[in-house]
Motif scaffolding. Structure first.
Motif, PDB file in Angstrom:
ATOM      1  N   TYR A  76      14.791  58.063 -28.464  1.00  0.00           N
ATOM      2  CA  TYR A  76      14.924  59.059 -27.402  1.00  0.00           C
ATOM      3  C   TYR A  76      15.734  60.267 -27.844  1.00  0.00           C
ATOM      4  CZ  TYR A  76      13.315  55.554 -23.965  1.00  0.00           C
ATOM      5  OH  TYR A  76      12.604  54.628 -23.245  1.00  0.00           O
ATOM      6  N   GLY A  77      16.280  60.225 -29.059  1.00  0.00           N
ATOM      7  CA  GLY A  77      17.054  61.349 -29.562  1.00  0.00           C
ATOM      8  C   GLY A  77      18.558  61.232 -29.351  1.00  0.00           C
ATOM      9  N   ILE A  78      19.018  60.114 -28.839  1.00  0.00           N
ATOM     10  CA  ILE A  78      20.462  59.906 -28.694  1.00  0.00           C
ATOM     11  C   ILE A  78      21.038  59.619 -30.073  1.00  0.00           C
ATOM     12  CG2 ILE A  78      22.246  58.419 -27.691  1.00  0.00           C
ATOM     13  CD1 ILE A  78      20.301  57.929 -25.348  1.00  0.00           C
ATOM     14  N   THR A  79      22.162  60.254 -30.389  1.00  0.00           N
ATOM     15  CA  THR A  79      22.819  60.012 -31.672  1.00  0.00           C
ATOM     16  C   THR A  79      24.299  59.728 -31.449  1.00  0.00           C
ATOM     17  OG1 THR A  79      23.340  62.333 -32.042  1.00  0.00           O
ATOM     18  CG2 THR A  79      21.241  61.552 -32.907  1.00  0.00           C
ATOM     19  N   ALA A  80      24.841  58.948 -32.352  1.00  0.00           N
ATOM     20  CA  ALA A  80      26.270  58.650 -32.337  1.00  0.00           C
ATOM     21  C   ALA A  80      26.697  58.411 -33.774  1.00  0.00           C
ATOM     22  CB  ALA A  80      26.566  57.416 -31.490  1.00  0.00           C
ATOM     23  N   GLN A  81      27.969  58.632 -34.016  1.00  0.00           N
ATOM     24  CA  GLN A  81      28.533  58.332 -35.328  1.00  0.00           C
ATOM     25  C   GLN A  81      29.855  57.623 -35.103  1.00  0.00           C
ATOM     26  OE1 GLN A  81      28.261  61.298 -38.433  1.00  0.00           O
ATOM     27  NE2 GLN A  81      30.340  60.816 -39.083  1.00  0.00           N
ATOM     28  N   CYS A  82      30.088  56.575 -35.880  1.00  0.00           N
ATOM     29  CA  CYS A  82      31.329  55.823 -35.753  1.00  0.00           C
ATOM     30  C   CYS A  82      31.576  55.084 -37.054  1.00  0.00           C
ATOM     31  CB  CYS A  82      31.249  54.834 -34.592  1.00  0.00           C
ATOM     32  SG  CYS A  82      29.972  53.568 -34.791  1.00  0.00           S
ATOM     33  N   ALA A  83      32.717  54.439 -37.134  1.00  0.00           N
ATOM     34  CA  ALA A  83      33.005  53.598 -38.286  1.00  0.00           C
ATOM     35  C   ALA A  83      32.046  52.403 -38.272  1.00  0.00           C
ATOM     36  CB  ALA A  83      34.445  53.113 -38.245  1.00  0.00           C
ATOM     37  N   VAL A  84      31.679  51.926 -39.455  1.00  0.00           N
ATOM     38  CA  VAL A  84      30.847  50.735 -39.555  1.00  0.00           C
ATOM     39  C   VAL A  84      31.494  49.592 -38.776  1.00  0.00           C
ATOM     40  CG1 VAL A  84      30.070  48.936 -41.163  1.00  0.00           C
ATOM     41  CG2 VAL A  84      29.673  51.353 -41.699  1.00  0.00           C
ATOM     42  N   ALA A  85      32.805  49.458 -38.914  1.00  0.00           N
ATOM     43  CA  ALA A  85      33.532  48.392 -38.213  1.00  0.00           C
ATOM     44  C   ALA A  85      33.392  48.529 -36.697  1.00  0.00           C
ATOM     45  CB  ALA A  85      35.001  48.394 -38.613  1.00  0.00           C
TER      46      ALA A  85
ATOM     47  N   ARG B   9      12.126  34.427 -26.446  1.00  0.00           N
ATOM     48  CA  ARG B   9      12.351  35.777 -26.967  1.00  0.00           C
ATOM     49  C   ARG B   9      11.571  36.838 -26.220  1.00  0.00           C
ATOM     50  NH1 ARG B   9      11.770  36.281 -33.299  1.00  0.00           N
ATOM     51  NH2 ARG B   9      12.092  38.449 -32.726  1.00  0.00           N
ATOM     52  N   PHE B  10      10.318  36.541 -25.890  1.00  0.00           N
ATOM     53  CA  PHE B  10       9.454  37.596 -25.377  1.00  0.00           C
ATOM     54  C   PHE B  10       9.008  37.419 -23.937  1.00  0.00           C
ATOM     55  CE2 PHE B  10       8.444  37.083 -29.977  1.00  0.00           C
ATOM     56  CZ  PHE B  10       9.168  38.163 -30.415  1.00  0.00           C
ATOM     57  N   GLY B  11       9.013  36.201 -23.414  1.00  0.00           N
ATOM     58  CA  GLY B  11       8.442  35.973 -22.104  1.00  0.00           C
ATOM     59  C   GLY B  11       9.441  35.652 -21.012  1.00  0.00           C
ATOM     60  N   SER B  12      10.682  35.532 -21.382  1.00  0.00           N
ATOM     61  CA  SER B  12      11.710  35.145 -20.414  1.00  0.00           C
ATOM     62  C   SER B  12      12.915  36.060 -20.549  1.00  0.00           C
ATOM     63  CB  SER B  12      12.164  33.706 -20.676  1.00  0.00           C
ATOM     64  OG  SER B  12      11.080  32.822 -20.663  1.00  0.00           O
ATOM     65  N   PHE B  13      13.738  36.079 -19.525  1.00  0.00           N
ATOM     66  CA  PHE B  13      15.031  36.748 -19.581  1.00  0.00           C
ATOM     67  C   PHE B  13      14.931  38.240 -19.915  1.00  0.00           C
ATOM     68  CE2 PHE B  13      15.585  32.289 -20.876  1.00  0.00           C
ATOM     69  CZ  PHE B  13      16.230  31.846 -19.741  1.00  0.00           C
ATOM     70  N   ASN B  14      14.186  38.935 -19.097  1.00  0.00           N
ATOM     71  CA  ASN B  14      14.074  40.389 -19.225  1.00  0.00           C
ATOM     72  C   ASN B  14      15.068  41.045 -18.275  1.00  0.00           C
ATOM     73  OD1 ASN B  14      11.885  40.455 -21.125  1.00  0.00           O
ATOM     74  ND2 ASN B  14      10.599  39.737 -19.468  1.00  0.00           N
ATOM     75  N   TYR B  15      15.902  41.908 -18.818  1.00  0.00           N
ATOM     76  CA  TYR B  15      16.967  42.545 -18.054  1.00  0.00           C
ATOM     77  C   TYR B  15      17.035  44.030 -18.383  1.00  0.00           C
ATOM     78  CZ  TYR B  15      18.781  37.829 -17.261  1.00  0.00           C
ATOM     79  OH  TYR B  15      18.917  36.523 -16.896  1.00  0.00           O
ATOM     80  N   GLY B  16      17.628  44.785 -17.490  1.00  0.00           N
ATOM     81  CA  GLY B  16      18.001  46.153 -17.795  1.00  0.00           C
ATOM     82  C   GLY B  16      19.205  46.085 -18.726  1.00  0.00           C
ATOM     83  N   LEU B  17      19.065  46.552 -19.942  1.00  0.00           N
ATOM     84  CA  LEU B  17      20.107  46.416 -20.946  1.00  0.00           C
ATOM     85  C   LEU B  17      20.838  47.732 -21.163  1.00  0.00           C
ATOM     86  CD1 LEU B  17      18.056  44.444 -23.641  1.00  0.00           C
ATOM     87  CD2 LEU B  17      19.479  43.522 -21.807  1.00  0.00           C
ATOM     88  N   LYS B  18      22.074  47.616 -21.611  1.00  0.00           N
ATOM     89  CA  LYS B  18      22.853  48.786 -22.011  1.00  0.00           C
ATOM     90  C   LYS B  18      23.683  48.370 -23.221  1.00  0.00           C
ATOM     91  CE  LYS B  18      26.684  50.076 -20.004  1.00  0.00           C
ATOM     92  NZ  LYS B  18      27.699  50.601 -19.093  1.00  0.00           N
ATOM     93  N   PHE B  19      23.515  49.096 -24.309  1.00  0.00           N
ATOM     94  CA  PHE B  19      24.271  48.846 -25.529  1.00  0.00           C
ATOM     95  C   PHE B  19      25.061  50.118 -25.809  1.00  0.00           C
ATOM     96  CE2 PHE B  19      24.170  48.708 -30.342  1.00  0.00           C
ATOM     97  CZ  PHE B  19      25.214  47.808 -30.446  1.00  0.00           C
ATOM     98  N   GLU B  20      26.373  50.015 -25.732  1.00  0.00           N
ATOM     99  CA  GLU B  20      27.220  51.195 -25.889  1.00  0.00           C
ATOM    100  C   GLU B  20      27.956  51.151 -27.221  1.00  0.00           C
ATOM    101  OE1 GLU B  20      30.860  53.451 -23.614  1.00  0.00           O
ATOM    102  OE2 GLU B  20      29.471  52.243 -22.432  1.00  0.00           O
ATOM    103  N   VAL B  21      27.861  52.272 -27.937  1.00  0.00           N
ATOM    104  CA  VAL B  21      28.534  52.436 -29.223  1.00  0.00           C
ATOM    105  C   VAL B  21      29.049  53.859 -29.305  1.00  0.00           C
ATOM    106  CG1 VAL B  21      28.212  52.510 -31.731  1.00  0.00           C
ATOM    107  CG2 VAL B  21      27.097  50.745 -30.416  1.00  0.00           C
ATOM    108  N   ALA B  22      30.297  54.005 -29.706  1.00  0.00           N
ATOM    109  CA  ALA B  22      30.900  55.327 -29.910  1.00  0.00           C
ATOM    110  C   ALA B  22      30.745  56.220 -28.679  1.00  0.00           C
ATOM    111  CB  ALA B  22      30.316  56.002 -31.155  1.00  0.00           C
ATOM    112  N   GLY B  23      30.854  55.630 -27.507  1.00  0.00           N
ATOM    113  CA  GLY B  23      30.780  56.393 -26.272  1.00  0.00           C
ATOM    114  C   GLY B  23      29.380  56.782 -25.845  1.00  0.00           C
ATOM    115  N   LYS B  24      28.377  56.336 -26.554  1.00  0.00           N
ATOM    116  CA  LYS B  24      26.985  56.648 -26.202  1.00  0.00           C
ATOM    117  C   LYS B  24      26.290  55.386 -25.724  1.00  0.00           C
ATOM    118  CE  LYS B  24      27.110  60.890 -27.726  1.00  0.00           C
ATOM    119  NZ  LYS B  24      26.153  61.852 -28.173  1.00  0.00           N
ATOM    120  N   GLU B  25      25.463  55.533 -24.695  1.00  0.00           N
ATOM    121  CA  GLU B  25      24.712  54.411 -24.150  1.00  0.00           C
ATOM    122  C   GLU B  25      23.292  54.424 -24.701  1.00  0.00           C
ATOM    123  OE1 GLU B  25      24.718  54.295 -19.900  1.00  0.00           O
ATOM    124  OE2 GLU B  25      26.893  54.029 -19.801  1.00  0.00           O
TER     125      GLU B  25
END
Length: 129
Positions: free
Chosen positions: A79-88, A7-23
């Motif tokens: 960081y102040g990024i906001t998005a709104q979308c359906a729960v689904a 969980r903490f010591g291995s497999f560190n990557y630059g991540l991107k999680f996109e929801v409702a058009g926001k990264e």
């Protein structure tokens, strides 16, 4: 390898999680993907049940908060990024992220397939057959 090390010591990557058009997470550098995956996995049933969830990145002050309001989810980060979308839509994006991350990791590190941590992630998110 222990769950904590994975969980903490291995497999560190630059991540991107996109929801409702926001990264979210984009441009942060390398974060522990398995820890983030566990947070996302636990968030899916909570958000579906109308409960708030917070996704935190280990050893940083970064977070993403998901607050359901009826059928909508308000998503904010430290960081102040906001998005709104359906729960689904949030749940779909979270599950897509998890599926892609599991496929990526197990294709490059076959010994991870069947590891208790990946099974816990799959179970928490409802991805088990």
């Amino acid at each position: 390898m222990s769950e904590q090390m994975l969980r903490f010591g291995s497999f560190n990557y630059g991540l991107k999680f996109e929801v409702a058009g926001k990264e979210f997470l984009s441009g942060r550098g390398k974060d522990p993907i398995l820890d983030f995956m566990l947070h996302i996995a636990y968030s899916v049933p909570r958000v579906r049940a109308g409960e708030s969830a917070t996704l935190e990145i280990f050893s940083t002050t970064y977070w993403i908060k998901i607050v359901p309001k009826g059928s909508l989810a308000l998503i904010t980060d430290s960081y102040g990024i906001t998005a709104q979308c359906a729960v689904a839509e949030y749940c779909s994006a979270a599950l897509d992220f998890l599926r892609a991350a599991i496929e990526y990791l197990t294709s490059r590190h076959p010994s991870l397939e069947g590891h208790a941590l990946l099974e816990r992630i799959r179970s928490a998110a409802g991805l088990l057959p």
